[in-house]
Scaffold this active site. Structure first.
Site, short mmCIF file in Angstrom:
data_model
loop_
_atom_site.label_atom_id
_atom_site.label_comp_id
_atom_site.label_asym_id
_atom_site.label_seq_id
_atom_site.Cartn_x
_atom_site.Cartn_y
_atom_site.Cartn_z
N LYS A 100 0.92 -1.30 -0.05
CA LYS A 100 -0.16 -0.09 -0.24
C LYS A 100 0.97 1.18 0.14
CE LYS A 100 -2.01 2.58 3.30
NZ LYS A 100 -1.85 3.86 2.43
N GLU A 109 8.37 0.82 11.91
CA GLU A 109 9.29 1.82 11.87
C GLU A 109 8.86 3.05 11.74
OE1 GLU A 109 11.34 4.70 10.84
OE2 GLU A 109 11.41 3.86 8.52
N CYS A 169 12.86 10.26 8.60
CA CYS A 169 12.67 9.84 10.18
C CYS A 169 13.81 9.89 11.00
CB CYS A 169 12.08 8.54 10.18
SG CYS A 169 12.85 7.03 9.15
N GLU A 221 8.61 15.59 16.97
CA GLU A 221 9.36 15.15 15.70
C GLU A 221 8.30 16.29 14.72
OE1 GLU A 221 10.13 11.76 12.44
OE2 GLU A 221 8.09 11.57 13.34
#
Length: 474
Positions: A189, A264, A298, A397
């Site tokens: 996906k 992750e 990330c 973040e």
């Protein structure tokens, strides 16, 4: 431009009426409003196709699986520029960066092709053993005369992968390459922010020689991902994305069939720069290297900790470097553009909210802190000086071209501040293995911005995820 789903070797429209609309993050123009959203019926069809294809693919000789994977890698390399342009059109990645991401994926596919047919089992020699069940004679414990024990590793079956939007091709390769090598079948996906380049995979999958159903590609938002995470016939799911969504994937997997899960997730990685660091190297790795993909990585080191002795020089240098980077930000379709816009309006608004809140807190902005231009989702490369350790810009973040910079006195203080986060994905440090061993992170770069390697696992500590993105699913 392909906008359909790819199921059982064919492009098909979604069974529902909803579609995804993609606007260019560069100038807000319409790219397409026809990207199909996979419904429950479509996901069921993809799973059924993968399940039907599994026995034959599992039994395909490793050498043949490897040949098909290598052919697919060759096709990715051949079409790298086309695929890069599709990625750039959808989420604003400069075409030069997008092409580099495709080429990185090529290397992953070739690496894992080498594993096909080489996942060996184990055997243990016969020796006398105590056994818990069996005939007993008097007070003597039963002892086996010795048998060979054989451990055989088998593919799981139908696997699924959910990609983040910031590195579609590499993330897809990390998930699919090991699965293909070991005889699993797959449903991939794409992110709703960057579905176009992965949608183009269908023709390449067929051209490479993958049998129908071995790889299926669907698009959609979180609701489509939830269908995969909840599906009772998917044996493994690998997810890359936010910690919030990762928790939802894990919960759904537990509530359904206890499928294998690897996550992750996010990061707020630190860069530790000591007085004895090479200043030019430190500046390069914390400016242009950090700003690649506009900070939307990330493991990018967005918390920069600088020892007091070198701080004045570093602050002066980083200000100049970020101002120059702003001059190299522009139209992502141009080869000379180094830095592009953020992925879409939602991501732009998220980053601007952080910057606006920081301004209300009275934080010092060394550079940037505002939008660039009057069109698109461009944000000026930004350096924030000495925020409080509890400030959101320091703890959360941001996922944009923003670093926060604090100074420190001692190595012990630096390690304490570096570890004071719920994340633990990657870290950039300069006092080699002693400090590296004390940093709570899954990956550590020394004297450089961290880069992933196909030969080593990638994953984090704490809330940065579970498992590794380079895995052999069997």
């Amino acid at each position: 431009m392909q906008t359909n789903l790819f199921i059982n070797g064919e492009y098909v429209p979604g069974s529902g009426s909803e579609t995804i609309t993609i606007h260019s993050p560069s100038d807000d123009s319409l790219v397409t409003d026809k990207v199909q959203i996979a419904t429950e019926k479509d996901v069921d069809a993809a799973v059924a196709a993968a399940k039907a294809a599994f026995p034959a693919w599992r039994d395909t000789p490793g050498s043949k699986r490897a040949a098909i994977m290598l052919k697919f890698a060759d096709l990715l390399e051949r079409d790298a520029e086309k695929l890069g342009k599709l990625e750039s059109a959808a989420m604003g990645q400069p075409v030069s960066v997008a092409k580099a991401f495709v080429m990185a994926a090529v290397g992953v596919w070739r690496y894992y092709a080498g594993f096909a047919g080489k996942v060996a089992g184990e055997s243990f020699p016969p020796e006398a053993e105590y056994v818990p069940f069996g005939r007993q004679t008097g007070d003597i414990h039963p002892v086996s005369v010795g048998t060979y024990k054989i451990v055989q590793y088998e593919p799981l079956g139908v696997c699924a992968g959910i990609c983040a939007w910031n590195g579609s091709h590499v993330l897809a390769a990390w998930k699919m390459g090991p699965a293909m090598a070991t005889g699993n079948t797959f449903i991939l996906k794409s992110s709703e922010k960057s579905p176009l380049s992965l949608a183009a995979y269908g023709d390449l999958i067929n051209e490479a020689g993958f049998p129908p159903g071995v790889i299926n590609v669907v698009s959609g938002a979180g609701s489509t991902g939830a269908l995969l995470a909840n599906h009772m016939q998917i044996a493994k799911i690998a997810f890359t994305g936010s910690a919030f969504a990762g928790r939802a994937v894990m919960a759904a997997s537990a509530k359904s069939n206890l499928k294998h899960v690897s996550l992750e997730l996010g990061g707020k990685s630190p860069a530790l720069i000591f007085d004895d660091a090479d200043l030019d190297n430190a500046l390069a790795n914390n400016s242009d290297a950090f700003l690649r993909n506009s900070g939307q990585i990330c493991f990018a080191a967005s918390r920069v900790l600088v020892q007091e002795g070198i701080a004045p020089q570093f602050i002066k240098g980083i200000k100049t470097a970020f101002e120059k980077a702003g001059e190299k930000m522009g139209d992502p379709s141009l080869k000379e553009t180094a830095f592009g816009p953020l992925a879409d309006k939602k991501q732009f608004e998220r980053v601007m909210q952080f910057l606006d809140e920081g301004r209300k807190e009275g934080l010092e902005y060394l550079t940037g802190g505002s939008r660039k231009g009057d069109k698109g989702t461009f944000v000026q490369p930004t350096v924030i000086l000495n925020p409080d350790k509890n400030s959101k810009v320091f703890t959360d973040e941001i996922f944009g071209p923003v670093i926060v910079l604090r100074t420190f006195k001692t190595e012990e203080e630096a390690i304490e501040v570096a570890n004071n986060t719920t994340y633990g994905l990657g870290s950039d440090i300069g006092r080699a293995l002693r400090v590296a061993g004390k940093i709570e992170a899954g990956t550590v770069g020394i004297n450089s911005a961290f880069n992933t390697s196909v030969q080593t696992p990638f994953g984090g500590f704490k809330q940065s995820g579970i498992g590794k993105s380079t895995y052999i699913p069997c």
